[in-house]
Write a protein that holds these residues in place. Structure first.
Motif, PDB file in Angstrom:
ATOM      1  N   ASP A  83       0.843  -1.190   0.000  1.00 14.46           N
ATOM      2  CA  ASP A  83       0.000   0.000   0.000  1.00 14.46           C
ATOM      3  C   ASP A  83       0.883   1.245   0.000  1.00 14.46           C
ATOM      4  OD1 ASP A  83      -2.159   1.709   0.103  1.00 14.46           O
ATOM      5  OD2 ASP A  83      -2.460   1.482   2.266  1.00 14.46           O
ATOM      6  N   THR A  85       2.308   4.761  -2.585  1.00 15.88           N
ATOM      7  CA  THR A  85       2.247   5.554  -3.813  1.00 15.88           C
ATOM      8  C   THR A  85       3.655   5.884  -4.302  1.00 15.88           C
ATOM      9  OG1 THR A  85       2.061   7.607  -2.565  1.00 15.88           O
ATOM     10  CG2 THR A  85      -0.006   6.563  -3.273  1.00 15.88           C
ATOM     11  N   LYS A 143       0.026   8.478  -8.624  1.00 19.02           N
ATOM     12  CA  LYS A 143      -1.264   9.011  -8.171  1.00 19.02           C
ATOM     13  C   LYS A 143      -2.248   7.874  -7.995  1.00 19.02           C
ATOM     14  CE  LYS A 143      -0.777  13.523 -10.283  1.00 19.02           C
ATOM     15  NZ  LYS A 143      -1.351  14.513 -11.182  1.00 19.02           N
ATOM     16  N   LYS A 144      -2.962   7.930  -6.873  1.00 16.65           N
ATOM     17  CA  LYS A 144      -4.004   6.920  -6.601  1.00 16.65           C
ATOM     18  C   LYS A 144      -5.303   7.329  -7.274  1.00 16.65           C
ATOM     19  CE  LYS A 144      -2.756   4.665  -2.307  1.00 16.65           C
ATOM     20  NZ  LYS A 144      -3.204   4.370  -0.943  1.00 16.65           N
ATOM     21  N   GLY A 145      -6.089   6.330  -7.636  1.00 18.16           N
ATOM     22  CA  GLY A 145      -7.425   6.556  -8.123  1.00 18.16           C
ATOM     23  C   GLY A 145      -7.436   7.159  -9.438  1.00 18.16           C
TER      24      GLY A 145
END
Length: 145
Positions: A83, A85, A143-145
């Motif tokens: 988990d 980034t 970048k997440k999402g």
């Protein structure tokens, strides 16, 4: 001899506890950095009034935070999975990543040494610091999402 074994055991435990999970540790450090920078940003944007002592304290906290970032300990091989980034580019270009972090620390130290006397001086210094953050995020963060 028993005291020596105990002392070595305590040091080993302390060392492992200091960086028990490099992903969580570096995330905590970056969250702290973001919180400090966010407070300074409010002053730069005029959302909070400029107070020289408070600004200097925040810059000193930002410097202390930057000095805690031990790239080898917080970004060891294999800590790109999970988990996080953190971009794989960190491990592909560790020299560049370290240079980016070194520039950030140098710019923060310069801001502390200059001790901004007003919001305009802080803005100039904060722009350099923010640019360092942006460079690192664009290059070494996913970048997440």
């Amino acid at each position: 001899m028993r005291k020596l074994v105990l002392a070595i055991s305590m040091l080993a435990l302390a060392a492992s506890a200091a960086f028990a999970d490099p992903i969580l540790d570096r995330q905590a450090l970056m969250k702290e950095r973001g919180k400090i920078a966010g407070g300074l940003s409010k002053v730069v944007q005029g959302d909070e009034s400029f107070d020289a002592a408070s600004v200097l304290t925040a810059l000193q906290a930002l410097q202390a935070n930057a000095e805690k970032l031990d790239v080898e300990a917080l970004f060891p091989a294999g800590s790109d999975a999970g988990d996080t980034t953190a971009s794989p580019k960190i491990w592909e270009d560790m020299t560049g990543f370290k240079a980016t972090e070194d520039k950030f620390l140098a710019d923060v130290k310069a801001a502390v040494a200059a001790a901004p006397a007003d919001a305009d001086a802080l803005k100039a210094q904060f722009n350099a610091i923010g640019s360092d953050c942006g460079t690192c995020h664009q290059t070494y963060r996913v970048k997440k999402g």
